[in-house]
Design an enzyme around this catalytic site. Sequence first.
Site, PDB file in Angstrom:
ATOM      1  N   ASN A  12      13.199  14.296  40.044  1.00 52.37           N
ATOM      2  CA  ASN A  12      14.566  14.814  40.163  1.00 52.37           C
ATOM      3  C   ASN A  12      15.105  14.415  41.536  1.00 52.37           C
ATOM      4  O   ASN A  12      14.552  14.810  42.570  1.00 52.37           O
ATOM      5  CB  ASN A  12      14.535  16.339  39.996  1.00 52.37           C
ATOM      6  CG  ASN A  12      15.927  16.949  40.100  1.00 52.37           C
ATOM      7  OD1 ASN A  12      16.702  16.583  40.979  1.00 52.37           O
ATOM      8  ND2 ASN A  12      16.234  17.878  39.231  1.00 52.37           N
ATOM      9  N   HIS A  15      18.496  16.039  45.338  1.00 54.98           N
ATOM     10  CA  HIS A  15      18.639  16.365  46.758  1.00 54.98           C
ATOM     11  C   HIS A  15      18.912  15.148  47.641  1.00 54.98           C
ATOM     12  O   HIS A  15      19.303  15.307  48.792  1.00 54.98           O
ATOM     13  CB  HIS A  15      17.461  17.202  47.239  1.00 54.98           C
ATOM     14  CG  HIS A  15      17.458  18.549  46.580  1.00 54.98           C
ATOM     15  ND1 HIS A  15      18.591  19.353  46.537  1.00 54.98           N
ATOM     16  CD2 HIS A  15      16.508  19.224  45.905  1.00 54.98           C
ATOM     17  CE1 HIS A  15      18.317  20.467  45.884  1.00 54.98           C
ATOM     18  NE2 HIS A  15      17.057  20.417  45.472  1.00 54.98           N
ATOM     19  N   THR A 115      18.931  26.243  39.904  1.00 56.52           N
ATOM     20  CA  THR A 115      18.854  26.907  38.596  1.00 56.52           C
ATOM     21  C   THR A 115      17.889  28.086  38.693  1.00 56.52           C
ATOM     22  O   THR A 115      16.739  27.916  39.076  1.00 56.52           O
ATOM     23  CB  THR A 115      18.347  25.905  37.536  1.00 56.52           C
ATOM     24  OG1 THR A 115      19.057  24.682  37.719  1.00 56.52           O
ATOM     25  CG2 THR A 115      18.585  26.430  36.144  1.00 56.52           C
ATOM     26  N   GLY A 207      10.000  24.283  41.068  1.00 55.21           N
ATOM     27  CA  GLY A 207       9.099  24.836  42.083  1.00 55.21           C
ATOM     28  C   GLY A 207       7.700  24.245  42.075  1.00 55.21           C
ATOM     29  O   GLY A 207       6.807  24.756  42.753  1.00 55.21           O
TER      30      GLY A 207
HETATM   31  N1  PXP Z   1      13.780  21.286  36.013  1.00 57.12           N
HETATM   32  C1  PXP Z   1      15.002  21.868  35.969  1.00 57.12           C
HETATM   33  C2  PXP Z   1      15.576  22.193  34.642  1.00 57.12           C
HETATM   34  C3  PXP Z   1      15.712  22.132  37.155  1.00 57.12           C
HETATM   35  O1  PXP Z   1      16.928  22.707  37.089  1.00 57.12           O
HETATM   36  C4  PXP Z   1      15.142  21.762  38.384  1.00 57.12           C
HETATM   37  C5  PXP Z   1      15.901  22.002  39.661  1.00 57.12           C
HETATM   38  O2  PXP Z   1      17.023  21.204  39.701  1.00 57.12           O
HETATM   39  C6  PXP Z   1      13.883  21.141  38.386  1.00 57.12           C
HETATM   40  C7  PXP Z   1      13.207  20.940  37.183  1.00 57.12           C
HETATM   41  C8  PXP Z   1      13.223  20.673  39.644  1.00 57.12           C
HETATM   42  O3  PXP Z   1      12.937  21.761  40.465  1.00 57.12           O
HETATM   43  P1  PXP Z   1      12.365  21.504  41.919  1.00 57.12           P
HETATM   44  O4  PXP Z   1      13.454  20.832  42.694  1.00 57.12           O
HETATM   45  O5  PXP Z   1      12.042  22.879  42.414  1.00 57.12           O
HETATM   46  O6  PXP Z   1      11.160  20.619  41.786  1.00 57.12           O
END
Ligand code: PXP
Length: 255
Positions: A12, A15, A115, A207
């Site tokens: 993802n 950021h 989220t 997380g």
């Molecule tokens: N999955 C979903 C559906 C999310 O909304 C997020 C956060 O955007 C993530 C995974 C990834 O979470 P993290 O940034 O805590 O790894």
Amino acid sequence: MPPNRSLLLGVNIDHAATLRQARYRDEAHSCGGNVEPDPVLLAQLAERAGADGITVHLREDRRHIQPRDVERLRECVATRLNLEMACTSAMVKFALAIRPHAVCIVPENRAEVTTEGGLDVVGLGRRLAGVVSRLGDAGITVSLFIDPDPSQIERAAAIGAPFVELHTGAYANAYHELPRRAREFKRLYDGAEQAEAAGLMVNAGHGINYVNIAEVRTIPHLHELNIGHAILSRALFTGIEEAVREMKARMNPAG
Ligand code: PXP
């Protein structure tokens, strides 16, 4: 028991856009060109290091990823583009125009930092079923981001979603409180068993980091993990390629 097949990693990259928007939020053209950091370039490097997919969340408030980022990613991503989005008509229209490989439907609340909870599949009822089938008919693989709650899992299967993404946030938050962590882990474990028995494919996310991955990977039936914050944070020190390689090694340790 560790999984007996390789777990896939969706990186993802939201950021990277958060950092970009911290400086360029008010600029008309904040995507592409020489504006740094470019999430598309980051995605390409992540793929080169072994990411199995790239995930972005196009939020209604456009706080990080912009529509133009998603268009550019759709052209450049060589693995699979997974678009996280709210269940709104505007987002369904956008997804049908862009046609990412996958869509993960998430709840969205303007005031949240990220989220917070899973989708209320039970409460959203027929509207969600309609969205799942419209996106599915367009060849998009749909997943529902839900808490490991038996009634939500049952409903996700009943409306014909092929995938669920189990929300690992409550488990991650409880990591340093052992009894609570054990309870949250059991919910995920049981939820994954229930989902698989109901014919759902199981992803997980939120997380997950370089430490808790040792336990997360032992949740049964996992297909793909979506991980953002930990990988992008690590990348500040090591670069994105090393950060992705290290996470994949911890997800699928040799032997
Ligand atoms: N999955 C979903 C559906 C999310 O909304 C997020 C956060 O955007 C993530 C995974 C990834 O979470 P993290 O940034 O805590 O790894």
